[in-house]
Design a protein around this motif. Structure first.
Motif, mmCIF file in Angstrom:
data_model
loop_
_atom_site.group_PDB
_atom_site.id
_atom_site.type_symbol
_atom_site.label_atom_id
_atom_site.label_comp_id
_atom_site.label_asym_id
_atom_site.label_seq_id
_atom_site.Cartn_x
_atom_site.Cartn_y
_atom_site.Cartn_z
ATOM 1 N N THR A 64 0.769 -1.236 0.155
ATOM 2 C CA THR A 64 -0.066 -0.128 -0.036
ATOM 3 C C THR A 64 0.831 1.187 0.033
ATOM 4 O O THR A 64 1.738 1.348 1.144
ATOM 5 C CB THR A 64 -0.974 -0.096 1.191
ATOM 6 O OG1 THR A 64 0.133 -0.120 2.317
ATOM 7 C CG2 THR A 64 -1.779 -1.191 1.174
ATOM 8 N N PRO A 65 0.448 2.131 -0.941
ATOM 9 C CA PRO A 65 1.387 3.257 -1.021
ATOM 10 C C PRO A 65 1.584 4.100 0.064
ATOM 11 O O PRO A 65 2.824 4.689 0.496
ATOM 12 C CB PRO A 65 0.661 4.238 -1.982
ATOM 13 C CG PRO A 65 0.094 3.142 -2.882
ATOM 14 C CD PRO A 65 -0.545 2.311 -1.936
ATOM 15 N N GLY A 66 0.638 4.267 1.231
ATOM 16 C CA GLY A 66 0.790 5.017 2.356
ATOM 17 C C GLY A 66 1.699 4.462 3.354
ATOM 18 O O GLY A 66 2.319 5.146 4.054
ATOM 19 N N ALA A 67 2.117 3.074 3.107
ATOM 20 C CA ALA A 67 2.851 2.410 4.028
ATOM 21 C C ALA A 67 4.426 2.773 3.713
ATOM 22 O O ALA A 67 5.231 2.516 4.481
ATOM 23 C CB ALA A 67 2.683 0.817 4.069
ATOM 24 N N ALA A 68 4.734 3.686 2.582
ATOM 25 C CA ALA A 68 6.006 4.021 2.474
ATOM 26 C C ALA A 68 6.410 4.939 3.249
ATOM 27 O O ALA A 68 7.587 5.494 3.431
ATOM 28 C CB ALA A 68 6.119 4.041 1.111
ATOM 29 N N HIS A 69 5.303 5.864 3.775
ATOM 30 C CA HIS A 69 5.639 6.978 4.596
ATOM 31 C C HIS A 69 6.629 7.984 3.857
ATOM 32 O O HIS A 69 7.315 8.743 4.486
ATOM 33 C CB HIS A 69 6.253 6.504 5.877
ATOM 34 C CG HIS A 69 5.412 5.654 6.767
ATOM 35 N ND1 HIS A 69 4.378 5.860 7.232
ATOM 36 C CD2 HIS A 69 5.470 4.389 6.903
ATOM 37 C CE1 HIS A 69 3.804 5.088 7.961
ATOM 38 N NE2 HIS A 69 4.377 4.002 7.575
ATOM 39 N N ILE A 70 6.359 8.278 2.475
ATOM 40 C CA ILE A 70 7.222 9.211 2.014
ATOM 41 C C ILE A 70 6.939 10.493 2.228
ATOM 42 O O ILE A 70 5.668 11.052 2.020
ATOM 43 C CB ILE A 70 7.330 8.827 0.307
ATOM 44 C CG1 ILE A 70 7.964 7.579 0.064
ATOM 45 C CG2 ILE A 70 7.994 10.072 -0.443
ATOM 46 C CD1 ILE A 70 7.972 7.055 -1.352
ATOM 47 N N ASP A 71 7.853 11.489 2.368
ATOM 48 C CA ASP A 71 7.526 12.794 2.978
ATOM 49 C C ASP A 71 7.968 13.633 2.014
ATOM 50 O O ASP A 71 9.272 14.287 2.118
ATOM 51 C CB ASP A 71 8.069 13.072 4.250
ATOM 52 C CG ASP A 71 7.584 14.758 4.893
ATOM 53 O OD1 ASP A 71 7.128 15.102 3.985
ATOM 54 O OD2 ASP A 71 7.881 14.828 6.064
ATOM 55 N N ALA A 151 10.403 4.803 2.838
ATOM 56 C CA ALA A 151 10.958 3.545 2.285
ATOM 57 C C ALA A 151 10.845 3.589 0.703
ATOM 58 O O ALA A 151 9.710 3.634 0.266
ATOM 59 C CB ALA A 151 10.194 2.396 3.078
ATOM 60 N N TYR A 152 11.940 2.834 0.166
ATOM 61 C CA TYR A 152 12.009 2.680 -0.910
ATOM 62 C C TYR A 152 12.225 1.284 -1.479
ATOM 63 O O TYR A 152 13.123 0.632 -0.624
ATOM 64 C CB TYR A 152 12.929 3.652 -1.766
ATOM 65 C CG TYR A 152 12.803 5.128 -1.371
ATOM 66 C CD1 TYR A 152 12.132 5.870 -2.393
ATOM 67 C CD2 TYR A 152 13.246 5.842 -0.359
ATOM 68 C CE1 TYR A 152 11.769 7.092 -2.301
ATOM 69 C CE2 TYR A 152 13.006 6.911 -0.111
ATOM 70 C CZ TYR A 152 12.078 7.691 -0.872
ATOM 71 O OH TYR A 152 11.892 9.025 -0.708
ATOM 72 N N SER A 153 11.730 0.668 -2.636
ATOM 73 C CA SER A 153 12.114 -0.780 -2.936
ATOM 74 C C SER A 153 13.054 -0.745 -3.964
ATOM 75 O O SER A 153 13.597 -1.912 -4.437
ATOM 76 C CB SER A 153 10.765 -1.263 -3.562
ATOM 77 O OG SER A 153 10.159 -0.447 -4.851
ATOM 78 N N GLU A 154 13.825 0.219 -4.190
ATOM 79 C CA GLU A 154 15.081 0.305 -5.117
ATOM 80 C C GLU A 154 15.913 1.359 -4.439
ATOM 81 O O GLU A 154 15.608 2.329 -3.696
ATOM 82 C CB GLU A 154 14.807 0.408 -6.414
ATOM 83 C CG GLU A 154 14.055 1.816 -6.702
ATOM 84 C CD GLU A 154 13.626 1.883 -8.265
ATOM 85 O OE1 GLU A 154 13.638 0.817 -8.912
ATOM 86 O OE2 GLU A 154 13.194 2.905 -8.808
ATOM 87 N N MET A 155 17.373 1.062 -4.838
ATOM 88 C CA MET A 155 18.073 2.263 -4.448
ATOM 89 C C MET A 155 18.172 3.581 -4.966
ATOM 90 O O MET A 155 18.254 3.560 -6.157
ATOM 91 C CB MET A 155 19.683 1.497 -4.733
ATOM 92 C CG MET A 155 20.801 2.458 -3.983
ATOM 93 S SD MET A 155 22.393 1.223 -4.073
ATOM 94 C CE MET A 155 23.608 2.738 -3.761
ATOM 95 N N PRO A 156 18.152 4.568 -4.295
ATOM 96 C CA PRO A 156 18.302 6.011 -4.841
ATOM 97 C C PRO A 156 19.460 6.230 -5.295
ATOM 98 O O PRO A 156 20.421 5.580 -5.038
ATOM 99 C CB PRO A 156 17.938 6.806 -3.776
ATOM 100 C CG PRO A 156 17.129 5.750 -2.550
ATOM 101 C CD PRO A 156 17.663 4.557 -2.685
ATOM 102 N N PRO A 157 19.586 7.195 -6.184
ATOM 103 C CA PRO A 157 21.016 7.627 -6.511
ATOM 104 C C PRO A 157 21.808 8.210 -5.422
ATOM 105 O O PRO A 157 21.425 8.649 -4.346
ATOM 106 C CB PRO A 157 20.885 8.814 -7.629
ATOM 107 C CG PRO A 157 19.396 8.463 -7.969
ATOM 108 C CD PRO A 157 18.660 8.006 -6.997
#
Length: 251
Positions: A64-71, A151-157
């Motif tokens: 669920t997108p909300g569970a990533a807590h991206i601010d 939280a991300y499912s892949e590595m950011p730059p």
């Protein structure tokens, strides 16, 4: 011998019987039609219920997108995929001292490392030659491309998340080869207190799990369950919010 009147009556009765039979057949077809429609509606409702339950917070593997807590008020997502999994609840903290917890988990603590600078460089620039892996300071992307809390499912730059460290963030990183159940345990720690935190896989580091802050590093060669979770939480509580340009974070 039957009379003409008797023959007429017989035909009338046969016609009435045929009409009754046709009406009974029509009613049976209608009942079957209603039953079929009801069954179809029940299947649709059941499918909706299953979809809601499987996609909600009750499942440890939901997405669920909300569970990533991206601010996005503190940075940019930069096109990096969010980790919408709901983590598993971690056990109660047993060791509240960072050095003791790191030792128990077999993690290497590198504290008060040299500050490698904080010059802003354009987005898409080559990765600088950082002196630690994962990096803990150094030149990094210009604003507003610092990686947002979440939280991300892949590595950011790399240059993006180094800027986040400058803003006082703690970053928990794990090997993509880490077992799914262990990834969800780390996600559970993140979910408990996501403000000022980043969580993402790192395929380039020499650790199974690592935590970084500005000039601070804890690297764990192996994941040791509750011991590692204690060390991660102690590192978070000691260093979150510290950095040369610390920015407030959501609770």
């Amino acid at each position: 011998m039957a009379t003409r009147k008797d023959e007429k009556e017989r035909r009338r009765l046969e016609r009435l019987e045929a009409e009754r039979a046709d009406e009974a057949a029509r009613k049976r077809r209608a009942i079957l039609g209603y039953a079929g429609a009801g069954l179809l509606a029940a299947v649709v409702v059941a499918g909706i219920v299953v979809a809601v339950v499987s996609g909600g917070g009750g499942s440890s593997t939901s997405d669920t997108p909300g569970a990533a807590h991206i601010d996005l008020s503190v940075g940019s997502q930069n096109g990096v995929a969010a980790d919408g999994r709901t983590g598993t609840n971690p056990p109660a903290l047993r060791v509240a001292n960072l050095r003791a917890a790191a030792k128990a988990a077999g993690c290497d603590l590198q504290l008060n490392l040299p500050d490698e600078g904080n010059t802003h460089i354009p987005r898409g620039s080559p990765t600088p030659n950082y002196h630690t892996n994962p990096p803990t300071s150094g030149n990094h992307v210009e604003p507003p491309y610092q990686q947002a809390d979440g939280a991300y499912s892949e590595m950011p730059p790399t240059i993006d998340f180094v800027h986040s460290l400058e803003h006082g963030r703690v970053e928990v990183q794990y090997s993509p080869d880490l077992a799914q159940v262990d990834q969800l345990a780390l996600k559970g720690v993140f979910d408990q207190s996501p403000g000022g935190m980043l969580l993402f896989p790192n395929k380039d580091m020499p650790y199974s799990v690592a935590a970084t802050a500005w000039t601070e590093l804890m690297g764990c060669k192996t994941y040791q369950g509750a011991k590692t979770l204690d060390a991660i939480r102690d590192f978070r509580d000691q260093f979150r919010g510290q950095g040369p340009e610390a920015v407030p974070f959501s609770a």
